[in-house]
Each structure stands twice: as structure tokens, then as C-alpha cells.
Design an enzyme around this catalytic site. Sequence first.
Site, mmCIF file in Angstrom:
data_model
loop_
_atom_site.group_PDB
_atom_site.id
_atom_site.type_symbol
_atom_site.label_atom_id
_atom_site.label_comp_id
_atom_site.label_asym_id
_atom_site.label_seq_id
_atom_site.Cartn_x
_atom_site.Cartn_y
_atom_site.Cartn_z
ATOM 1 N N ARG A 59 0.619 -1.274 -0.053
ATOM 2 C CA ARG A 59 0.071 -0.040 -0.038
ATOM 3 C C ARG A 59 0.910 1.284 0.067
ATOM 4 O O ARG A 59 0.931 1.933 1.095
ATOM 5 C CB ARG A 59 -0.909 -0.175 1.165
ATOM 6 C CG ARG A 59 -2.014 -0.991 0.952
ATOM 7 C CD ARG A 59 -3.252 -0.641 1.775
ATOM 8 N NE ARG A 59 -4.265 -1.375 1.380
ATOM 9 C CZ ARG A 59 -5.595 -1.456 1.917
ATOM 10 N NH1 ARG A 59 -5.878 -0.694 2.895
ATOM 11 N NH2 ARG A 59 -6.704 -1.925 1.140
ATOM 12 N N GLN A 83 -1.044 1.956 -6.266
ATOM 13 C CA GLN A 83 -2.547 2.410 -6.224
ATOM 14 C C GLN A 83 -3.333 1.918 -7.275
ATOM 15 O O GLN A 83 -4.086 1.164 -7.192
ATOM 16 C CB GLN A 83 -2.566 3.792 -5.795
ATOM 17 C CG GLN A 83 -2.301 4.349 -4.399
ATOM 18 C CD GLN A 83 -2.970 5.856 -4.341
ATOM 19 O OE1 GLN A 83 -2.956 6.529 -5.187
ATOM 20 N NE2 GLN A 83 -2.903 6.354 -3.040
ATOM 21 N N ASP A 96 -3.673 -1.952 -6.872
ATOM 22 C CA ASP A 96 -4.222 -2.234 -5.336
ATOM 23 C C ASP A 96 -5.510 -3.005 -5.704
ATOM 24 O O ASP A 96 -6.544 -2.420 -5.506
ATOM 25 C CB ASP A 96 -4.312 -1.294 -4.578
ATOM 26 C CG ASP A 96 -4.840 -1.570 -3.219
ATOM 27 O OD1 ASP A 96 -5.157 -2.967 -2.967
ATOM 28 O OD2 ASP A 96 -4.743 -0.586 -2.154
ATOM 29 N N SER A 155 -8.171 -2.927 -2.683
ATOM 30 C CA SER A 155 -8.864 -1.884 -2.700
ATOM 31 C C SER A 155 -10.173 -1.634 -3.774
ATOM 32 O O SER A 155 -11.431 -1.295 -3.324
ATOM 33 C CB SER A 155 -7.949 -0.384 -2.779
ATOM 34 O OG SER A 155 -7.241 -0.350 -1.638
ATOM 35 N N TYR A 202 -3.742 -0.528 7.857
ATOM 36 C CA TYR A 202 -4.797 -1.694 8.506
ATOM 37 C C TYR A 202 -4.417 -1.206 10.030
ATOM 38 O O TYR A 202 -3.599 -0.522 10.456
ATOM 39 C CB TYR A 202 -4.050 -2.817 8.196
ATOM 40 C CG TYR A 202 -4.210 -3.506 6.759
ATOM 41 C CD1 TYR A 202 -5.573 -3.903 6.445
ATOM 42 C CD2 TYR A 202 -3.245 -3.589 5.705
ATOM 43 C CE1 TYR A 202 -5.671 -4.206 4.921
ATOM 44 C CE2 TYR A 202 -3.235 -3.811 4.650
ATOM 45 C CZ TYR A 202 -4.556 -4.269 4.056
ATOM 46 O OH TYR A 202 -4.539 -4.621 2.920
#
Length: 390
Positions: free
Chosen positions: A122, A127, A130, A133, A227
Site C-alpha cells: 500500500r 495504487q 491495488d 482496494s 490496516y
Amino acid sequence: MSISIGVPKETVSGETRVAVVPKVAAKLARLGADLQIQQGAGEASRIPDQDFGDNVTITSREADVFGADVVLAVNPPAPSKIAKMRSGAVLISFVQAHNNPKVVEAMQKAGVTCFAMELIPRITRAQSMDALSSQAAAAGYKCALIAAESLPRFLPMLTTAAGTIRPAKVLVIGAGVAGLQAIATANRLGAKVFAYDVRTDTKEQVESLGAEFLIAQGVTAEGEGGYARELTDDEKQKQQDMLADNMTDADAVITTASVPGKPAPKIISKAMVDGMKAGSVLVDLGASGGGNCELTEPDKTVTYGSVSIIGPSNVPALLAEHASEMYAQNLANLLSLMLTEAEDQSAAQRGTKMHDLAIDWDDAVIDGAVLTRDGEPASDAARNALSGEQ
């Protein structure tokens, strides 16, 4: 020689997503890739074989798919399928090694290099790759709709000739990507939304989406990679006391808490459900990991008193079209890091650029996502799976 890419038909029960969609297939073809897509791979996503056009080869032979240089999948293929891959070939998919030790063993025996999409680091640069996500966004959106559909009440405030109906109260537990999407969706539907996360730095994001942020005094658990860390027993009790108070007035509760590589944390006890109002619902996105509520049963709706506890285990699959589109682009973005342009005059004349597989093991994204390298465990997730540790 062009790089060959195989896309198998998903075989996990209830899975409707596909790893490559026509738009992404066209992009990969322009890179000179030879795509071998298993017949019917896109059917569950409402993508007929012919929609892939001339950019791919549709094949009924598994040997064509699993014999490719790179295999792209949503879920890890069964060990018997991995055994058909050649040594040194690359598999990119979700794996969840702690739940699939036999899959990791099969990779080891076959000498397969695997990149697990749940291990994508992350960081800002990653991004666009990911997948956790992108799929969580789909899950969060859909779970708010599931809650709305399951309630015997309206979500928005309604002013009618028969009187005014007050807006439903929705409590979202967890303000990660899924939780934030659930908050935004419930708010758009007109509910009064409350949200809680042990990471107090999510307060601003929650409030920007129109929800009220709840705080359990003395509990904050920011962890690595965005997290939350696991709570102490004392922190868990403080959290439960605060949530129990707020659940008594909620029409719908949506839980989204998870800890990577471990069972879903138990947040909602049976006693807390006892305190919920009649006709309320609880949608548990942690169902596949055992559930955030101790009464949750994966893929079932449990009626406890007059409360419905819904435990869908693969929510993104309920939005197969867009979930597949996002996931396929995540895969393509990761794969692009592993390709280098090759000299090929005939390809240039056809308007394509040939690419070879060239993995830069010093790349932070590559290093973070690798599960096995030529069959050997290259991450703690793989080593723990092979040793039987959690």
C-alpha cells in the site's frame, strides 16, 4: 517470440468475475501478447467469447491456458491446474496463502513464480494495482444496498400525506475502503450514518462523507500499511461497550473489519445482537474470514430473534461487470512492470510492440507482491503456509 498470457475460467463456486475483460485484452494485444482465454471464461460476467474479438484466441484446451508464460486469474487455480504450468511460469491472482497451503505446495512442486494480489504494497506508486482496494470498493457499495433491501423500512426521511418517516440509522464498523464506500452509499440513500474505526485518523474521511464518527475512549490502533493492529483484551472490551450502546438504536449494522492473513476479528457478540431493535439487520463483510459477528454463517442469512444476520462471502462477485473491469486493469498495471520492449520489425509494421518478460526484483512493488519465486517461498505468507503456521 511474443509473451503468452493464459486466462482460465474461474471454478470457485459463486465466482462470477474474470481476470481479463475485452478492453484490457486489447491493450495487452497491442503490447504484442498472445492471449489464450479459456472458452466461457467471461460468461458469468456477461462477456460472451465473441466480445473479446480478434485480440485473443478462445480455446477449450486447458493446456493452452496453463502452458502460457503468464497466467492471470481471480482466484488461485486448483493444485491440479498449477501442476500443468511449466517451471518458471508466472501466476498472478489472489491467493490468500494462509487459507490455501496446498496451492502453495503445488507452486513449489511446479516451480511457479507467483505474485499474490493481496500482497500488493500500500504505497502511492502501487495504487493502480491495488486490487484489494478496488474490490473492497465494490463490496462496500453493494453491502449498503444489501442492508437497504433487507430492511423492512425506508432508508431516507420521507414526508408524506400519511405522516413523516424518520431516516433509518446505519452503523458502519470499519472505515477502510469498503467501509467508506458503504458510508457514502448509505448516506446517498438518505440514511443517518454513524461510523467507527479503531484508527482515529479516519475521522476526517468519515465526516467528509456525511457520517458521524464514533469514538471508544482509550482505543486507537493504527497499524502498518493502513490496516489496524489487533486490540488488547481491555481495548476490545471498551470497543464492545461503546458499540453495544450505539447498536441498540441502529436499524442496520455493516461490519467490514479485517486483519490481513488472519481470521476476521470478532467484534459483535451474541449479547450485543440481543440488544438490537426488532427488524434490524447486520451485514457482515468479514463472513469469509469467519465473521465479525459470532452468529455469522458464511453465505447464509441467520435469523436470531427478530434480527437478520447476513454473511455474504464474495460480495464483489455480485457486481461482476465493474469488479472484473477494475481487477483486470489492476492486473494489467502490475504486469506492465514486468515487461520490457523487445526488437521486432514485423511487429512494428503491424502497429504493435513486442514485449518480453523481464522482472526487476529490486522494484518495491514486485518485491512486496511476490509469494513464490521459481517455486521457492519468497514471502512470510508462503513460508507460513508451507509450515502450517497462521
